[in-house]
Design an enzyme around this catalytic site. Structure first.
Site, PDB file in Angstrom:
ATOM      1  N   ASP A 187       0.818  -1.228   0.000  1.00 46.53           N
ATOM      2  CA  ASP A 187       0.000   0.000   0.000  1.00 46.53           C
ATOM      3  C   ASP A 187       0.848   1.274   0.000  1.00 46.53           C
ATOM      4  O   ASP A 187       0.588   2.201  -0.762  1.00 46.53           O
ATOM      5  CB  ASP A 187      -1.071   0.004   1.116  1.00 46.53           C
ATOM      6  CG  ASP A 187      -0.552  -0.071   2.526  1.00 46.53           C
ATOM      7  OD1 ASP A 187       0.658  -0.342   2.707  1.00 46.53           O
ATOM      8  OD2 ASP A 187      -1.354   0.144   3.466  1.00 46.53           O
ATOM      9  N   SER A 228      -5.997  -0.540  15.275  1.00 46.73           N
ATOM     10  CA  SER A 228      -5.794   0.920  15.343  1.00 46.73           C
ATOM     11  C   SER A 228      -6.663   1.655  14.336  1.00 46.73           C
ATOM     12  O   SER A 228      -7.260   2.671  14.683  1.00 46.73           O
ATOM     13  CB  SER A 228      -4.324   1.329  15.190  1.00 46.73           C
ATOM     14  OG  SER A 228      -3.558   0.347  14.616  1.00 46.73           O
ATOM     15  N   ASP A 277      -5.645   0.105   5.771  1.00 41.33           N
ATOM     16  CA  ASP A 277      -6.460  -0.276   6.931  1.00 41.33           C
ATOM     17  C   ASP A 277      -7.633   0.688   7.144  1.00 41.33           C
ATOM     18  O   ASP A 277      -8.763   0.275   7.389  1.00 41.33           O
ATOM     19  CB  ASP A 277      -5.591  -0.320   8.190  1.00 41.33           C
ATOM     20  CG  ASP A 277      -4.424  -1.281   8.051  1.00 41.33           C
ATOM     21  OD1 ASP A 277      -4.410  -2.057   7.076  1.00 41.33           O
ATOM     22  OD2 ASP A 277      -3.518  -1.251   8.901  1.00 41.33           O
TER      23      ASP A 277
END
Ligand code: GLA
Length: 383
Positions: free
Chosen positions: A39, A131, A173
Site C-alpha cells: 500500500d 488501530s 487499513d
C-alpha cells in the site's frame, strides 16, 4: 450489532452517570487476503472488513472538555477542546483518539466537547487493524452525523496515525474499515484510491489464526521497510525517471539493485502481480491457484521482505500440510499477529483442532481463531 450497541449505551450511562442516550458508531478491523506491504508503495491490496469491530458511544458535554474512556484498557483521558493544537503524543491508546481529533480540527472540522466510551472487539497487536478501527470509529463519533467524504475520512484517519502516532503506515487499513462490503473483498488501487468489488468463491472458507505474539521489532522494522523501498525507487529513478514508486517498477528494473534493497523491491513487484492473479483465480473459483498464491506471498514476505517470524512460519507450514487447506500466509504488518488460511468449509473443524494442538505443543499456548466473514464498513449503529 444492535445488541452490542445497546450494551454500550448502558455502559456509557453507568460510566458517565447520565441518562443521556449516546449515539453509537462502529468501524471494523480487517484481514488482508493478499497484497502485503504494497500500500505505501502505491500498489494493490485485497482486504476484507471483518465483523469484529470497534464501537464508540458519544454524547455532548457542555463544559468544553473531551472525555474518553476505553473499556478495553479501563482507562480514562480528557482534554480541553481549546488545547487540541497543543496536544502531545503520550505513547498509548489515547494517541489514536487525540490524533483523530487533531487531524479533524486541522481539516477544518469543529470538534465539540463530548464524552466517548470506546469498546473494541478487534484484538490489539494481532495484525487485524485494531488501530484503524479505533481511528475510524472515533472520527465518526467526533463527526456525530456531520457528513464527510469517505475518502477524506480515510486520509484524515491515516494522517492521525502517520503524523500524531508516528507510524508511517499506508492507507489500506483505514480505507477498508470505511469502504468494506458484506460478502466481498475490495481490490484497492493505492495510487488512484479507487476499488473494485471482488466476490469470493462460495466454497472458499477463510480463517484467521492469531499467533498471540507481537514482536517488539515490528514498528522499527516497518519504518526500515518504508525507507528501503524508497531507496529502491531512488536507485531505479537514476536510470528511469518515470518510476515514481515501486508500483511502476518491473522485474527488469531489479538489475539496478542489489542486496537487501533488491529483495525488498522484488517482494513488492511480485506481490502486486500476485494480487492481480489472485483476483483472476477468484473469478474462476480456482481455489488451488488462490492457495498457491497465498503460499508464494508468504514465502516472499518470509525470505525477501523478512517480516515474518517463527510463530507465523510454523502456522503456515502446519496449515498447508493439512489436506483440504489450499494455502496460508501471514497477514498485516508481520512480526506476529495473524495468518489467513484458505480451506474447504468441510475441513474447518479439523483445521482448528490440529492447529491448536500442534501450536500448543510447540509454543506452550493456544492460538486464537477468527472466521473471516466479509462485512460492511464503518457507520452508525441503529439500536
Ligand atoms: C500495516 C499498515 C498497512 C500495511 C500493512 C502491510 O497493517 O498499517 O498500511 O502497510 O501493515 O501490508
Amino acid at each position: 450489532m444492535a445488541g452490542t450497541a445497546r450494551r454500550l449505551i448502558e455502559a456509557f450511562q453507568r460510566k458517565f452517570q447520565t441518562e443521556l442516550v449516546p449515539r453509537v458508531y462502529r468501524a471494523p478491523g480487517r484481514v488482508n487476503l493478499i497484497g502485503e506491504h504494497t500500500d505505501y508503495n502505491l500498489g494493490f491490496v485485497l482486504p476484507v472488513a471483518l465483523e469484529l469491530a470497534c464501537y464508540v458511544a458519544v454524547a455532548p458535554r457542555d463544559d468544553g472538555w473531551i472525555r474518553v474512556y476505553s473499556a478495553n484498557m479501563d482507562q480514562e483521558r480528557s482534554w480541553p477542546v481549546e488545547a487540541l493544537e497543543e496536544l502531545q503524543r503520550s505513547g498509548d491508546w489515547s494517541d489514536y483518539v487525540a490524533g483523530v481529533a487533531v487531524q479533524l480540527h486541522k481539516a477544518g472540522v469543529a470538534i465539540h466537547a463530548c464524552d466517548l466510551y470506546i469498546d473494541s472487539e478487534v484484538p490489539t497487536g494481532s495484525g487485524l487493524s485494531s488501530s484503524a478501527a479505533l481511528e475510524v470509529s472515533t472520527a465518526l463519533a467526533f463527526l456525530d452525523g456531520r457528513p464527510m467524504d469517505p475518502l477524506e475520512l480515510a486520509r484524515i484517519c491515516r494522517a492521525a496515525e502517520v503524523e500524531f502516532v508516528g507510524m508511517p503506515c499506508g492507507i489500506m487499513d483505514q480505507y477498508i474499515s470505511i469502504f468494506g462490503r458484506r460478502n466481498a473483498a475490495l481490490k484497492i488501487d493505492c495510487r488512484s484510491l479507487k476499488f473494485d468489488v471482488v466476490r469470493l468463491p462460495e466454497r472458499a472458507q477463510f480463517v484467521a489464526v492469531n499467533t498471540m505474539v507481537k514482536h517488539e521489532l515490528g514498528s522499527s522494522a516497518y519504518r526500515d521497510r518504508v525507507r528501503e523501498c524508497q531507496e529502491a525507487v531512488t536507485r531505479i529513478q537514476s536510470r528511469y525517471p518515470s518510476v515514481q514508486s515501486l508500483r511502476d517498477a518491473t522485474l527488469e528494473h531489479l538489475g539496478l539493485l542489489d542486496g537487501v534493497v533488491l529483495k525488498r523491491a522484488r517482494h513488492v513487484i511480485t506481490e502486486n502481480e500476485r494480487v492481480e492473479r489472485f483476483v483472476t483465480a477468484a473469478a474462476r473459483a480456482d481455489l488451488v491457484e488462490m492457495g498457491r498464491l497465498f503460499v508464494d506471498s508468504h514465502r516472499s514476505l518470509q525470505y525477501d521482505y523478512e517480516v515474518s517470524c517463527e510463530e507465523l512460519d510454523f502456522l503456515v507450514d502446519t496449515a498447508i500440510a493439512i489436506p483440504g487447506v489450499y494455502g496460508a500466509r501471514m497477514t498485516g504488518g508481520g512480526f506476529g499477529g495473524c495468518t489467513v488460511n484458505l480451506m474447504a468449509p468441510s475441513v474447518a473443524e479439523r483445521f482448528r483442532q490440529e492447529i491448536a494442538a500442534k501450536y500448543r505443543e510447540r509454543f506452550g499456548f493456544e492460538p486464537a481463531f477468527y472466521p473471516v466473514v466479509p462485512s460492511d464498513g464503518a457507520g452508525p449503529v441503529v439500536v
